[in-house]
Each structure stands twice: as C-alpha cells, then as structure tokens.
Scaffold this active site. Structure first.
Site, PDB file in Angstrom:
ATOM      1  N   ASP A 146       0.818  -1.225   0.000  1.00 25.84           N
ATOM      2  CA  ASP A 146       0.000   0.000   0.000  1.00 25.84           C
ATOM      3  C   ASP A 146       0.849   1.271   0.000  1.00 25.84           C
ATOM      4  OD1 ASP A 146      -2.201  -1.647   0.172  1.00 25.84           O
ATOM      5  OD2 ASP A 146      -2.289  -1.536   2.375  1.00 25.84           O
ATOM      6  N   VAL A 147       2.155   1.104  -0.018  1.00 19.44           N
ATOM      7  CA  VAL A 147       3.045   2.271   0.097  1.00 19.44           C
ATOM      8  C   VAL A 147       3.678   2.595  -1.255  1.00 19.44           C
ATOM      9  CG1 VAL A 147       5.173   3.136   1.168  1.00 19.44           C
ATOM     10  CG2 VAL A 147       3.588   1.736   2.511  1.00 19.44           C
TER      11      VAL A 147
ATOM     12  N   LYS B 237       9.019  21.255   9.793  1.00 24.87           N
ATOM     13  CA  LYS B 237       8.199  20.044   9.643  1.00 24.87           C
ATOM     14  C   LYS B 237       7.156  19.911  10.750  1.00 24.87           C
ATOM     15  CE  LYS B 237      11.614  16.985   9.382  1.00 24.87           C
ATOM     16  NZ  LYS B 237      12.157  15.615   9.269  1.00 24.87           N
TER      17      LYS B 237
ATOM     18  N   ASP C 187      12.325  10.712  13.995  1.00 21.64           N
ATOM     19  CA  ASP C 187      12.518  10.620  15.443  1.00 21.64           C
ATOM     20  C   ASP C 187      11.801  11.718  16.228  1.00 21.64           C
ATOM     21  OD1 ASP C 187      14.530  12.442  14.338  1.00 21.64           O
ATOM     22  OD2 ASP C 187      15.278  12.558  16.392  1.00 21.64           O
TER      23      ASP C 187
HETATM   24 MG   LIG Z   1      15.403  14.020  13.298  1.00 16.19          MG
END
Ligand SMILES: [Mg+2]
Length: 221
Positions: free
Chosen positions: A12-13, A152, A177
């Site tokens: 699905d990716v 982001k 992360d």
């Molecule tokens: Mg990072």
C-alpha cells in the site's frame, strides 16, 4: 512492546519520507556539537566558564525549539558570533550513519518505492552531511524545510511539501525521530508514521507510545 514491521503493508506504500538527523544519521554528532563544542567556543569567546556557557546556550536553544531559526546555521552564527559552518566542517569526521541505515535505504529502493529525504536541517548542514556520507546517492530526492519556509512540526509544512513533491498522502509513510513532526504528519493524513526510539547511539532508547516505533531503521529492512 508491539513490533512495527508487520504494520507496514508495503503493497500500500508508494512513497517513503525519511528524516535525516536521528533517523538515518546518528544524533550523537549533533548533540556533541551543540552541547559540547559550541558551549566550549562560546565560553572562550565571552571569557566565561563552560558551565555558564552551557546554561546560557540551553536557555537560548529552549526559546527557539520547533522554530525554523533553531535549525538555521546563519541564525546561530549571527546570534552567537561563532562560525557554525566552519566548526561543523572541522568536526565532520564525527558524522556517522545509525546502524544499518544504508541497508534500510537500499531495501526501500529495492522494493521500488520512491524515497525522499525530508529534513529540517539547513541547506548548509545538509550539504555537509551529504558530502560526508554520500547520502544523496541513496535517495530519490532531498527537501529542506527551509526551502518551504516552514518547519516540519508546523501544519503549513505538509500541504507545501505535497504540492512540491506530488505524492498521495494515504500511500505515503514517514519515518522520523521527532514526535511533534510525526503528530503533524499524522494529522495531515499520511498513511503511516513510524517513530525511531534511539536517535542517539550514545543514549538509551526512549519509550514511545503514541506511534508504532522501532529502535532504529535497521529493524525495517
Ligand atoms: Mg530528526
């Protein structure tokens, strides 16, 4: 703790977005740089103790967390009157991949997925890390949030990225992360968000409950 590998339905990716520092590259470099090298230089420059310099800088870092300036080499060079770019180049030999990160990148491309590096790192820092690791050869494209003028971890970033790179959010996953970034991406509607528990090889793994998580991308090979 649930293992994540089974939750990636690769069929699905289409597109894999992957973060750089703390996901592919060891955050130990950045932590050492900002918490040890910069305070040492700052202490010398202002004729203060290392402890005072560390305290002063920690407060400055805190104020800007999550803002684009935090990631901007030019901002910190001006603000601290330290040539951050030069200091980074002098210590570039300390930049390392996290365990099995190149293998992970190769495996994503072997599956025929489009692979984009998406980072908050300033273009200057990105250039340095690319020069040191050859990371650009392992991905199909690289985006710095500075190009889009939004970090982001902001809601504006995701539609801007989507317009620029044209991907189907539902068929796109992010491996990262930073939990605030993962939250934003999930809210935007990415099909999958996977957290990295151990961004710094010198630190123990963190407990992550809000997202499917791996200690490192090596587990996703
Ligand atoms: Mg990072």
């Amino acid at each position: 703790m649930a293992r994540v590998t089974s939750s990636i339905a690769w069929q699905d990716v289409e597109t894999v977005l992957v973060d750089m520092d703390g996901t592919l590259l060891d955050l130990a470099f950045d932590n050492y740089f900002w918490r040890r090298l910069v305070p040492a230089d700052f202490a010398r420059l202002h004729d203060m103790s290392i402890e005072d310099a560390e305290r002063d800088l920690a407060a400055r870092y805190e104020r800007l967390q999550g803002r684009l300036e935090w990631y901007c080499i030019d901002y910190w060079s001006r603000e601290l009157r330290i040539d951050i770019r030069m200091l980074k180049w002098q210590h570039r030999h300390l930049i390392q991949y996290l365990p099995r990160a190149p293998e992970f990148l190769a495996s994503v491309r072997a599956r025929g997925k489009r692979l984009l590096l998406v980072t908050n790192a300033h273009r200057g820092a990105l250039e340095l890390k690319v020069a040191q690791t050859g990371l650009d050869r392992h991905v199909d494209g690289m985006v710095s949030s500075h190009d889009l003028d939004a970090p982001k971890e902001s809601a504006e970033f995701w539609p801007l990225l989507q317009r620029r790179e044209t991907f189907d959010p539902a068929r796109t996953i992010l491996i990262e992360d930073s939990l605030p970034v993962l939250s934003c991406a999930r809210t935007y509607g990415l099909g999958g968000t996977i957290a990295v528990r151990r961004p710094d090889s010198q630190q123990p793994a963190r407990v992550v409950q809000e997202f499917p998580a791996v200690d490192g991308v090596g587990e996703l090979v």
